[in-house]
Design an enzyme around this catalytic site. Sequence first.
Site, mmCIF file in Angstrom:
data_model
loop_
_atom_site.group_PDB
_atom_site.id
_atom_site.type_symbol
_atom_site.label_atom_id
_atom_site.label_comp_id
_atom_site.label_asym_id
_atom_site.label_seq_id
_atom_site.Cartn_x
_atom_site.Cartn_y
_atom_site.Cartn_z
ATOM 1 N N ASP B 610 0.855 -1.185 0.000
ATOM 2 C CA ASP B 610 0.000 0.000 0.000
ATOM 3 C C ASP B 610 0.890 1.234 0.000
ATOM 4 O O ASP B 610 2.062 1.164 0.387
ATOM 5 C CB ASP B 610 -0.927 0.011 1.225
ATOM 6 C CG ASP B 610 -2.075 1.000 1.051
ATOM 7 O OD1 ASP B 610 -2.181 1.612 -0.035
ATOM 8 O OD2 ASP B 610 -2.873 1.165 1.993
ATOM 9 N N GLU B 648 11.422 5.794 -9.230
ATOM 10 C CA GLU B 648 10.494 4.726 -9.558
ATOM 11 C C GLU B 648 10.270 3.841 -8.353
ATOM 12 O O GLU B 648 11.202 3.282 -7.789
ATOM 13 C CB GLU B 648 11.038 3.914 -10.723
ATOM 14 C CG GLU B 648 11.008 4.722 -11.997
ATOM 15 C CD GLU B 648 11.755 4.034 -13.099
ATOM 16 O OE1 GLU B 648 11.981 2.813 -12.995
ATOM 17 O OE2 GLU B 648 12.105 4.717 -14.067
ATOM 18 N N ASP B 680 -2.617 -2.678 -2.988
ATOM 19 C CA ASP B 680 -3.557 -1.599 -2.668
ATOM 20 C C ASP B 680 -2.901 -0.285 -3.077
ATOM 21 O O ASP B 680 -1.737 -0.264 -3.461
ATOM 22 C CB ASP B 680 -3.841 -1.637 -1.159
ATOM 23 C CG ASP B 680 -5.139 -0.917 -0.805
ATOM 24 O OD1 ASP B 680 -5.661 -0.173 -1.647
ATOM 25 O OD2 ASP B 680 -5.620 -1.112 0.323
ATOM 26 N N HIS B 814 -0.340 -0.595 4.944
ATOM 27 C CA HIS B 814 -0.872 0.750 5.101
ATOM 28 C C HIS B 814 -0.371 1.377 6.398
ATOM 29 O O HIS B 814 0.095 2.511 6.435
ATOM 30 C CB HIS B 814 -2.393 0.720 5.093
ATOM 31 C CG HIS B 814 -3.019 1.977 5.613
ATOM 32 N ND1 HIS B 814 -3.080 3.112 4.866
ATOM 33 C CD2 HIS B 814 -3.569 2.246 6.817
ATOM 34 C CE1 HIS B 814 -3.653 4.063 5.592
ATOM 35 N NE2 HIS B 814 -3.955 3.570 6.779
#
Lengths: 379, 839
Positions: B610, B648, B680, B814
């Site tokens: 995430d 990147e 995600d 996350h």
Amino acid sequence: LGKNFQEEQFTEMIKFTPPLYKQRYQFVKDLVGKYKPKKVADLGCADCTLLWMLKFCSCIEVLAGLDICASVMKEKMHRLSPLPGDYLQPTERSLTVTLHHGSVAHKDPCMLGFDLVTCIELIEHLEESDLEMFPEVVFGFMSPTMVVISTPNSEFNTLLPGVRVFRHPDHKFEWDRAQFQSWALDTAKRYDYSVEFTGVGNPPTGMEDVGFCTQIGVFVKRYPQTSVSAQSEKPAEAAYKTVFKAVYPSLKDEKYLQNAVVSEVMFTAQIIKRNLLDNLVSEYEENNDDPAERKFKLQHSVNCFSEDLETWANAVVSEVMFTAQIIKRIPLRKIFSFPKVNRLCGTFEKLCKLITGKVTLSSDGSAVMLSTEHENEEN
Amino acid sequence: QQTLPSHPSGHRQPQQPCLPPSLSEEFGGRGRQRGPQSVPKQLGLQISAGFQELSLADRGGRRRDFHDLGVNTRQAIEHVRESKTGSSGIMIKLIANYFRLTSRPQWALYQYHIGYNPEMEARRLRSALLFQHEELIGKTHAFDGSILFLPKKLGNKVTEVFSKTRNGEDVKITITLTNELPPTSPTCLQFYNIIFRRLLKMMNLQQIGRNYYNPNDPVSIPNHRLLVWPGFTSSILQYEESIMLCADVSHKILRSETVLDFMYSLYYQVEEQRFRDACAKELIGLIILTKYNNRTYRVDDIDWDANPQCTFRRADGSEISYVDYYRRQYNQEITDLNQPVLISQSRRKRGSMMSGPVVLIPELCYLTGLTEKMRNDFNMMKDLAVHTRLPPERRQHEIGRLIDYIQKDDSVQKELRDWGLSFDSNLLSFTGRVVQAEKILQAGNVFDYNPQFADWSRETRVAPLISAKPLDNWLLIYTRRNYDIANTLLQNLFKVTPSMGIRMNKATMIEVDDRTEAYLRVLQHSITPDTNIAVCILSSSRKDKYDAIKKYLCTDCPIPSQCVVARTLSKPQTTLAIVTKIALQMNCKMGGELWSVEIPLKQVMVVGIDCYHDSLAGKQSIAGFVASLNQTMTRWFSRCVLQSRGQELVDGLKACLQTALRDWFKWNKYLPSRIIVYRDGVGDGQLNTLVNYEVPQFLDCLKTVGKDYNPRLTVIVVKKRVNTRFFAQSGGGLKNPPPGTVVDVEVTRPEWYDFFIVSQAVRNGCVAPTHYNVIYDTSKLKPDHVQRLTYKLCHMYYNWSGVIRVPAPCQYAHKLAFLVGQSIHREPNLLLSDRLYYL
């Protein structure tokens, strides 16, 4: 259709900055700035650009547009709708914008009572029969305080190399200054207006004698007060079709005023509460070492503010963290003393009336009660 | 058995041919769009820019492909070409917020090219000339200056007509049929959306951003100067069986104060020297709305050196000050001449040119949306939730109003009739499945929980944990004022830990001054190599102290840490429950394991990724990367990638994957034969980049691990922010569908291997399903197995004794990215990477 576009092509050699059509619109805007009309109509409004510019003029409360072509009006008419911002902070002035589909050769009662009627590059598009009707409709029937008429000055055409006959294929005629002025003076005389001539689009140096590229007549009614009574024949029927109508939110509308007041009152109450807390906290911290003095200072600052808060002062002093829940009552008088609230309501009575039922008040109605919920924080 | 090379290959891969032009911008997430869109268009036909203008809706340039049209990934996954549906579970009758678009039989859209001889430049002139032939073309048409769409076919394939310009010039107009579009063609879909936006405009809804709102009855929340406008978000797309309109209720949060008002009130709240920082913190990243026209911009910077009296160069070359410009153009008086100006990096494209930054005046801009501070304000969110969290029946009712509006408005009906289109008046109903509830396994015990609540905190409260880490040597740091709280914590920990199986000694209690440096000094002096964990009691939730502690203990001195805000322990009736949670959290941070579910798949490594984007624009993006280390998926490897602008992200992810595999090997003595990546943080319109760039890089990375190492890879894009809502019919009414509801029919997309799962339960409002899109899959796993595994993983997040919205590795990723982005701003020490230290 496309009149601005065509003209620009022709005037390529002579470059007007800003472009000529903008100069015409600016001329009207300046006039509006000077005379502050409340009701303005634009006849031959086309894609509503002038109306769009005028909607930002704060003196105007009624704006109307009329055009013979509905589709050209519809194309960009949504520009005239209120913006989100207009809803967020409604202004004092009210504004209604209406677009009508119809001909300037017909009378419609919706055009009565205007302060300013503009006819920018309109008359040269009229067929002879319509042109004949035009003075009677605009000056005789609508009879506004002021009329602005602009039209090409054909004497200037020699300087526009692309122009063969007329500047725009739809033009039925283009007048020189003498023709326009004699028509205008004649009309003014017949309907009891005075007229002054001017124009936009200066000729190049050395060619001044051809006059402005666009000639403009500004007509002012001689006896403005007689306007309403003078209406002899009022057509009962509407000749125009309404294609668009927008009513702007305004504080004159009770609903918006109430919302604005309630919002400002609640916000102000929060500010007062926060300031009080901040003061107390900083004093509390400053005097952290000496409880006696602390107590005195707190008591003092609280008393200075309002006797309503006695209990609260004791609560703070008696210990601890300044939890927000302690402040409940913010006196209405105090809130009313804030300039924004004051300006919105005018009188204290009006304030009370507007917030009744919308804001939780103390039992005697003298203070705003703030909710006392805990500040729950999850970690 | 394969072996891992002792060090990962250092050389960079040669550039991939499919490298998109601006990759660094591609990995935005959370639905917030940044950067120019560079997804190569795969559609055969694009509606031209001219049409966008015509649509009354999409202003200012090219529309992004928000719906990831034209990314056809299912085709390449052989075993789901025939069927992508699962089978387990019991059937449930569902309703979704979709309306079928119907057209009359044999409906087609006819596309014509319009040519002019001599060539005419102006669009309006071109239209005027063409529509002189309305008797031929008909009243219903859409024309952008060169392409004409008609609902009917003209007599001939090529028709020539003559028009006269007003200067009497003859113009030959050639109308050539170029395409006969079936209802499902991509161009038609775009066309439907354009027509639909036209309808919304006709209904006097105001466009803000992508959605439409009704300004006439706003909800006002005066305490916070907020206004909530009800509105709709809508899109028409080709779904599994038919073309449908997906409509959902949307609420726009607007604020009746200008940016300048906001700055002033902030000025009175903070000290002078912190004012500019505070402004930047609160304002940058917010969306503002201009007073004078209906445009929204994102604040990217504040220029304190400029003011409204500065000048800029206009298109015609003249210099004008902002004050004069706004006065002249919009009659807007700028009263405060000392205010700074706001800078927005324009993301609109004008033709092929990127326009430069836009300068905005705070006094003329309204704030929209919520600031971070507001989001953290519990009371405010509660006030707001009353209006925005609609329970299922009310939501369905509000969505139905959109169709009502459409059906009641005569001009809207006429427009639809003229095009031969109509909408179903009922919401789509169909059948979904509810898969069986999982059993919670915890150190030999098996727990069932009530699937309705998706929560087992009560059931497992006093049960021993799978792996309990001892608290032999630990620190408890507190301020003098919080001495009692520290003791409460200690006492309660002694109460709750024995049943969990946690061995605990008394903490080393240290009192400190309430200053950041004091905390840090104590940590520096007191932590020894034997310290298990440092627990700090904080007197407020102020972020700076927390940040400093976390930063020190995650980087310079890597040991687990637990911060507790004193207030959370101040209520006696909840103390025990909170301390129980803290004990579990501490145990995870030290490397303990709480529970598991049955995972039948063997040798599989699950990865979650995430992203977090620093709200202080442009600073950096952080990707959290979490990979399972054992069969039961109770241990995780965690690492993150910090990516500054222009870098990147995927290079960093490759390094993460390599280290994760090395750690897996250390734990298991073999390499996983399957890798399943849950990705995600993928924004709308970024799917193509993922498919064409990130997935090949993963494959590439796996090749470098070992010569014969060839694991099966599955990449699943996880999306939480979807407009899809499901309602379960129960009795006469509607309820939220129960946790475990799986939908893989009707509302999925035919070109994808995708499905929805409702995994969590919500107490109020409507539950949001999570969308899973399997974009790459060589596992040959049945769809049913992928769905079940995904649902199982939603049970494995140790900070919540219940089922969550996304698979646990995504939530861990996350959490990690958030901690690093918010507090640490550096890569945490890798010594911590085998523990959930960031929980």
